[in-house]
Design an enzyme around this catalytic site. Structure first.
Site, mmCIF file in Angstrom:
data_model
loop_
_atom_site.group_PDB
_atom_site.id
_atom_site.type_symbol
_atom_site.label_atom_id
_atom_site.label_comp_id
_atom_site.label_asym_id
_atom_site.label_seq_id
_atom_site.Cartn_x
_atom_site.Cartn_y
_atom_site.Cartn_z
ATOM 1 N N MET A 7 0.638 11.689 -0.667
ATOM 2 C CA MET A 7 0.010 12.875 -0.044
ATOM 3 C C MET A 7 0.617 14.137 -0.630
ATOM 4 O O MET A 7 1.844 14.243 -0.750
ATOM 5 C CB MET A 7 0.277 12.850 1.464
ATOM 6 C CG MET A 7 -0.144 11.567 2.149
ATOM 7 S SD MET A 7 0.278 11.619 3.898
ATOM 8 C CE MET A 7 -0.158 9.938 4.382
ATOM 9 N N HIS B 255 0.856 -1.195 0.000
ATOM 10 C CA HIS B 255 0.000 0.000 0.000
ATOM 11 C C HIS B 255 0.895 1.250 0.000
ATOM 12 O O HIS B 255 1.749 1.408 0.881
ATOM 13 C CB HIS B 255 -0.900 -0.038 1.238
ATOM 14 C CG HIS B 255 -1.902 1.051 1.304
ATOM 15 N ND1 HIS B 255 -3.101 1.008 0.634
ATOM 16 C CD2 HIS B 255 -1.893 2.232 1.984
ATOM 17 C CE1 HIS B 255 -3.799 2.106 0.894
ATOM 18 N NE2 HIS B 255 -3.075 2.869 1.709
ATOM 19 N N GLY C 285 -3.560 11.247 6.386
ATOM 20 C CA GLY C 285 -2.443 12.195 6.498
ATOM 21 C C GLY C 285 -1.242 11.637 7.230
ATOM 22 O O GLY C 285 -0.111 11.977 6.901
ATOM 23 N N PHE C 286 -1.482 10.795 8.205
ATOM 24 C CA PHE C 286 -0.373 10.293 9.021
ATOM 25 C C PHE C 286 -0.594 8.840 9.419
ATOM 26 O O PHE C 286 -1.733 8.421 9.661
ATOM 27 C CB PHE C 286 -0.234 11.125 10.311
ATOM 28 C CG PHE C 286 0.102 12.562 10.033
ATOM 29 C CD1 PHE C 286 1.427 12.971 9.926
ATOM 30 C CD2 PHE C 286 -0.905 13.493 9.842
ATOM 31 C CE1 PHE C 286 1.741 14.301 9.634
ATOM 32 C CE2 PHE C 286 -0.611 14.821 9.546
ATOM 33 C CZ PHE C 286 0.715 15.225 9.449
ATOM 34 N N GLY C 287 0.508 8.102 9.491
ATOM 35 C CA GLY C 287 0.447 6.763 10.050
ATOM 36 C C GLY C 287 0.462 6.847 11.573
ATOM 37 O O GLY C 287 0.648 7.918 12.145
ATOM 38 N N GLY C 288 0.217 5.726 12.221
ATOM 39 C CA GLY C 288 0.359 5.649 13.673
ATOM 40 C C GLY C 288 -0.780 6.244 14.486
ATOM 41 O O GLY C 288 -0.628 6.483 15.682
ATOM 42 N N ASP D 17 -8.229 1.222 6.346
ATOM 43 C CA ASP D 17 -6.907 1.849 6.393
ATOM 44 C C ASP D 17 -6.831 2.808 7.571
ATOM 45 O O ASP D 17 -7.573 3.788 7.618
ATOM 46 C CB ASP D 17 -6.692 2.590 5.060
ATOM 47 C CG ASP D 17 -5.318 3.213 4.920
ATOM 48 O OD1 ASP D 17 -4.463 3.011 5.792
ATOM 49 O OD2 ASP D 17 -5.122 3.903 3.896
ATOM 50 N N GLY D 18 -5.910 2.500 8.505
ATOM 51 C CA GLY D 18 -5.641 3.404 9.615
ATOM 52 C C GLY D 18 -5.844 2.745 10.966
ATOM 53 O O GLY D 18 -6.950 2.338 11.311
ATOM 54 N N GLY D 19 -4.745 2.600 11.707
ATOM 55 C CA GLY D 19 -4.833 2.030 13.046
ATOM 56 C C GLY D 19 -5.213 0.560 13.083
ATOM 57 O O GLY D 19 -5.743 0.071 14.088
ATOM 58 N N GLY E 77 0.183 -0.326 8.643
ATOM 59 C CA GLY E 77 1.525 0.238 8.573
ATOM 60 C C GLY E 77 2.316 -0.089 9.813
ATOM 61 O O GLY E 77 3.117 -1.036 9.853
#
Ligand code: DX5
Ligand code: ZN
Length: 218
Positions: A38, A34, A142-145, A175-177, A197
């Protein structure tokens, strides 16, 4: 029923060792890679562009899944089409969504549509017959983690119900967390493609994590 696919987000890897990291995650069992693009305008971050995706694709042995978090995906998607098997755009972007999806497919890629946490599922409903993939964002892009937003599971359920009702076959990606616990919640809600991620690239045992993420509950 779609098999469960794990798509590690390259955003979470060590960019200084990109090729080694790609090989490591592929050896550990990644189904897709993936790639989070951005533009610093659609989201409050700048990640990487076509050259980085090309460099990833050069060592990829699995499909490249490119997620365009950009304001003008209609303008930029062609720069990613050679290196990507799937290209996902956002419904909130400043473009004609149907035209862009059609153009992506005519270039031989599959096409996905994503929505931010604040966007209701109804915003993508009319596009469902045009999609190969629905991407439900479970964090603000916008951001990982970041922490998983459990309220987004309702959209996963809506995507699952609509797919059956309309006789469609798009994949449902989250997608995300996503980690072992939240990934299971997503699968139970109907997701079949998990982007992860931090939980994959920071895992003590990457293979074990991917294997367990992919397990469908009995
Ligand atoms: C966020 C990106 C995600 C992110 C996921 O804007 O779209 O793909 O990299 O990272 P984790 O799994 O760390 O939340
Ligand atoms: Zn993403």
């Amino acid at each position: 029923m779609h098999s469960i696919l794990i798509a590690p987000s390259v955003l979470a890897c060590d960019f200084g060792r990109l090729h080694d990291e790609i090989q490591r995650v592929q050896t550990a069992g990644a189904d897709w890679l993936h790639l989070d693009v951005m533009d610093g305008h659609f989201v409050d971050n700048i990640s990487f562009g076509p050259a980085f995706v090309d460099a990833t694709a050069a060592v990829a042995t699995v499909p490249v899944d490119t997620h365009l978090m950009v304001s003008r995906p209609d303008h930029y998607w062609p720069r990613f089409s050679k290196s990507s098997q799937n290209i996902t755009i956002h419904v909130e972007a400043d473009c004609d969504v149907s035209d862009t999806l059609r153009a992506i497919r005519s270039a031989g890629c599959t096409a996905g549509l994503s929505l931010r946490p604040g966007t209701p599922f109804s915003a993508i409903e009319r596009f469902l017959p045009e999609l190969d993939l629905v991407l439900v964002m479970t964090v603000e892009p916008g951001f990982g983690g970041q922490s998983f937003q459990a309220a987004m599971l309702e959209k996963v359920r809506a995507a699952f119900a609509a797919r059956a009702r309309l006789g469609l076959s798009y994949r449902i990606e989250v997608d995300g967390g996503v980690n072992l616990e939240t990934g299971l919640q997503c699968v139970l809600a109907g997701a079949d493609t998990l982007v992860a991620g931090t939980s994959v690239f920071r895992a003590p045992d990457m293979s074990e994590t991917i294997l367990r993420l992919r397990q469908r509950p009995a």
